[in-house]
Scaffold this active site. Structure first.
Site, mmCIF file in Angstrom:
data_model
loop_
_atom_site.group_PDB
_atom_site.id
_atom_site.type_symbol
_atom_site.label_atom_id
_atom_site.label_comp_id
_atom_site.label_asym_id
_atom_site.label_seq_id
_atom_site.Cartn_x
_atom_site.Cartn_y
_atom_site.Cartn_z
ATOM 1 N N HIS A 95 0.846 -1.098 0.030
ATOM 2 C CA HIS A 95 -0.057 -0.313 -0.014
ATOM 3 C C HIS A 95 1.099 1.271 0.131
ATOM 4 O O HIS A 95 1.971 1.272 0.417
ATOM 5 C CB HIS A 95 -0.811 -0.029 1.320
ATOM 6 C CG HIS A 95 -2.111 -0.913 1.142
ATOM 7 N ND1 HIS A 95 -3.210 -0.982 1.971
ATOM 8 C CD2 HIS A 95 -1.997 -2.291 0.368
ATOM 9 C CE1 HIS A 95 -3.803 -2.070 1.787
ATOM 10 N NE2 HIS A 95 -3.152 -2.776 0.647
ATOM 11 N N CYS A 146 -2.598 -0.136 7.511
ATOM 12 C CA CYS A 146 -1.754 0.973 7.156
ATOM 13 C C CYS A 146 -1.833 2.214 8.452
ATOM 14 O O CYS A 146 -0.886 2.694 8.872
ATOM 15 C CB CYS A 146 -2.137 1.960 6.093
ATOM 16 S SG CYS A 146 -1.668 1.091 4.375
ATOM 17 N N CYS A 194 -6.459 1.978 5.700
ATOM 18 C CA CYS A 194 -6.991 0.705 5.953
ATOM 19 C C CYS A 194 -6.278 0.373 7.469
ATOM 20 O O CYS A 194 -5.414 0.913 8.110
ATOM 21 C CB CYS A 194 -6.636 -0.223 5.094
ATOM 22 S SG CYS A 194 -4.920 -0.905 5.136
ATOM 23 N N GLU A 227 1.100 3.634 1.849
ATOM 24 C CA GLU A 227 1.643 4.472 3.332
ATOM 25 C C GLU A 227 2.500 3.344 3.602
ATOM 26 O O GLU A 227 3.761 4.119 4.290
ATOM 27 C CB GLU A 227 0.469 3.913 4.156
ATOM 28 C CG GLU A 227 -0.995 5.068 3.749
ATOM 29 C CD GLU A 227 -1.927 4.382 3.240
ATOM 30 O OE1 GLU A 227 -3.202 4.515 3.250
ATOM 31 O OE2 GLU A 227 -1.586 3.298 2.199
#
Length: 147
Positions: free
Chosen positions: A52, A85, A82, A54
Protein backbone atom coordinates in the site's frame (compact mmCIF):
# COMPACT_ATOMS: atom_id res chain seq x y z
CA UNK A 1 1.82 26.30 5.27
CA UNK A 2 -1.07 25.23 3.07
CA UNK A 3 -1.48 21.53 3.87
CA UNK A 4 -3.46 20.94 0.68
CA UNK A 5 -0.22 21.31 -1.30
CA UNK A 6 1.08 18.08 0.20
CA UNK A 7 -2.26 16.34 -0.27
CA UNK A 8 -2.12 17.38 -3.93
CA UNK A 9 1.24 15.58 -4.19
CA UNK A 10 -0.43 12.48 -2.72
CA UNK A 11 -3.13 12.82 -5.39
CA UNK A 12 -0.42 12.90 -8.07
CA UNK A 13 0.89 9.62 -6.65
CA UNK A 14 -2.64 8.20 -6.66
CA UNK A 15 -2.91 9.05 -10.35
CA UNK A 16 0.24 6.98 -11.00
CA UNK A 17 -1.47 4.02 -9.32
CA UNK A 18 -4.63 4.62 -11.36
CA UNK A 19 -2.64 4.56 -14.62
CA UNK A 20 -1.12 1.20 -13.61
CA UNK A 21 -4.52 -0.32 -12.79
CA UNK A 22 -3.88 -0.15 -9.05
CA UNK A 23 -6.37 1.20 -6.52
CA UNK A 24 -5.59 4.93 -6.74
CA UNK A 25 -4.08 5.79 -3.39
CA UNK A 26 -1.05 8.01 -2.91
CA UNK A 27 0.97 8.99 0.13
CA UNK A 28 3.50 11.70 0.97
CA UNK A 29 5.59 11.99 4.14
CA UNK A 30 6.76 15.45 5.17
CA UNK A 31 9.24 16.72 7.75
CA UNK A 32 9.75 20.43 8.36
CA UNK A 33 7.60 21.19 5.31
CA UNK A 34 9.89 19.14 3.04
CA UNK A 35 8.84 15.95 1.25
CA UNK A 36 10.85 13.00 2.58
CA UNK A 37 9.15 10.19 0.66
CA UNK A 38 6.17 9.51 -1.53
CA UNK A 39 4.57 6.39 -2.94
CA UNK A 40 1.47 4.96 -4.54
CA UNK A 41 -0.24 1.60 -4.31
CA UNK A 42 1.75 -1.17 -6.01
CA UNK A 43 -0.11 -4.26 -4.77
CA UNK A 44 -0.71 -5.75 -8.23
CA UNK A 45 2.63 -4.67 -9.66
CA UNK A 46 4.61 -6.27 -6.83
CA UNK A 47 2.17 -9.14 -6.14
CA UNK A 48 2.31 -7.99 -2.53
CA UNK A 49 -0.87 -7.35 -0.51
CA UNK A 50 1.13 -5.10 1.84
CA UNK A 51 2.39 -2.79 -0.93
CA UNK A 52 0.00 0.00 0.00
CA UNK A 53 1.12 3.59 -0.58
CA UNK A 54 1.47 4.30 3.13
CA UNK A 55 3.59 1.21 3.85
CA UNK A 56 5.92 1.92 0.93
CA UNK A 57 6.30 5.60 1.88
CA UNK A 58 6.91 4.73 5.55
CA UNK A 59 9.59 2.19 4.61
CA UNK A 60 11.37 4.77 2.45
CA UNK A 61 11.13 7.54 5.06
CA UNK A 62 12.42 5.22 7.79
CA UNK A 63 15.45 4.32 5.61
CA UNK A 64 16.19 8.00 5.02
CA UNK A 65 15.53 9.38 8.52
CA UNK A 66 15.53 6.44 10.87
CA UNK A 67 12.38 5.22 12.56
CA UNK A 68 12.51 7.53 15.58
CA UNK A 69 12.61 10.62 13.35
CA UNK A 70 9.21 9.73 11.88
CA UNK A 71 7.72 11.15 15.08
CA UNK A 72 8.63 14.57 13.68
CA UNK A 73 6.83 13.88 10.38
CA UNK A 74 3.36 14.34 9.00
CA UNK A 75 1.77 11.85 6.62
CA UNK A 76 -0.64 12.77 3.81
CA UNK A 77 -2.78 10.12 2.16
CA UNK A 78 -5.39 10.49 -0.55
CA UNK A 79 -7.67 7.94 1.19
CA UNK A 80 -8.33 7.26 4.86
CA UNK A 81 -5.93 4.42 5.74
CA UNK A 82 -6.99 0.80 6.19
CA UNK A 83 -6.30 -1.10 9.45
CA UNK A 84 -2.87 -2.32 8.28
CA UNK A 85 -1.71 1.14 7.27
CA UNK A 86 -3.26 2.85 10.29
CA UNK A 87 -1.37 0.39 12.50
CA UNK A 88 1.88 1.24 10.73
CA UNK A 89 1.16 4.97 11.08
CA UNK A 90 0.43 4.53 14.80
CA UNK A 91 3.53 2.44 15.46
CA UNK A 92 5.67 4.93 13.54
CA UNK A 93 4.40 7.70 15.82
CA UNK A 94 3.66 10.36 13.21
CA UNK A 95 3.04 13.90 14.39
CA UNK A 96 -0.19 14.12 12.37
CA UNK A 97 -2.15 12.32 9.65
CA UNK A 98 -4.02 14.12 6.87
CA UNK A 99 -6.25 12.36 4.35
CA UNK A 100 -8.48 13.44 1.49
CA UNK A 101 -11.35 10.94 1.31
CA UNK A 102 -13.18 8.77 3.80
CA UNK A 103 -12.80 5.01 3.28
CA UNK A 104 -16.32 3.66 3.80
CA UNK A 105 -15.30 0.01 3.46
CA UNK A 106 -11.98 -0.23 5.33
CA UNK A 107 -11.39 3.15 7.03
CA UNK A 108 -9.50 2.66 10.26
CA UNK A 109 -9.25 6.26 11.49
CA UNK A 110 -12.73 7.76 11.49
CA UNK A 111 -15.14 5.71 9.39
CA UNK A 112 -15.28 2.05 10.43
CA UNK A 113 -12.51 1.52 12.98
CA UNK A 114 -10.88 4.10 15.24
CA UNK A 115 -7.37 2.74 15.66
CA UNK A 116 -5.54 6.02 16.27
CA UNK A 117 -7.51 6.95 19.39
CA UNK A 118 -5.27 5.03 21.79
CA UNK A 119 -2.13 6.37 20.14
CA UNK A 120 -3.12 10.03 20.44
CA UNK A 121 -2.08 10.74 16.87
CA UNK A 122 -4.11 13.68 15.62
CA UNK A 123 -5.70 13.46 12.19
CA UNK A 124 -7.56 15.74 9.86
CA UNK A 125 -9.63 15.15 6.75
CA UNK A 126 -8.81 17.77 4.15
CA UNK A 127 -11.26 18.75 1.42
CA UNK A 128 -10.31 16.84 -1.74
CA UNK A 129 -12.91 16.29 -4.43
CA UNK A 130 -10.29 14.73 -6.71
CA UNK A 131 -9.44 12.06 -4.12
CA UNK A 132 -12.99 10.71 -4.16
CA UNK A 133 -13.43 11.19 -7.91
CA UNK A 134 -10.34 9.09 -8.73
CA UNK A 135 -11.59 6.23 -6.57
CA UNK A 136 -15.11 6.37 -8.01
CA UNK A 137 -13.77 6.31 -11.57
CA UNK A 138 -11.41 3.42 -10.79
CA UNK A 139 -14.13 1.22 -9.29
CA UNK A 140 -16.63 2.17 -12.01
CA UNK A 141 -14.10 1.07 -14.65
CA UNK A 142 -13.43 -2.13 -12.71
CA UNK A 143 -17.15 -2.97 -12.61
CA UNK A 144 -17.43 -2.30 -16.37
CA UNK A 145 -14.50 -4.68 -17.08
CA UNK A 146 -16.08 -7.44 -15.00
CA UNK A 147 -19.44 -6.60 -16.65
Amino acid sequence: MDRSLFLNLAVEEAKKAFEKGEVPVGCVIVKDDKVISKAHNRVEELSDPTAHAEILAIREAAKILGLKALRECEIYVSLEPCPMCTGAIALSGFKKLYFGAFNEKHGAVATKFFLLEDYKIPWQKLECIECSALLKEFFKNLRLKKG
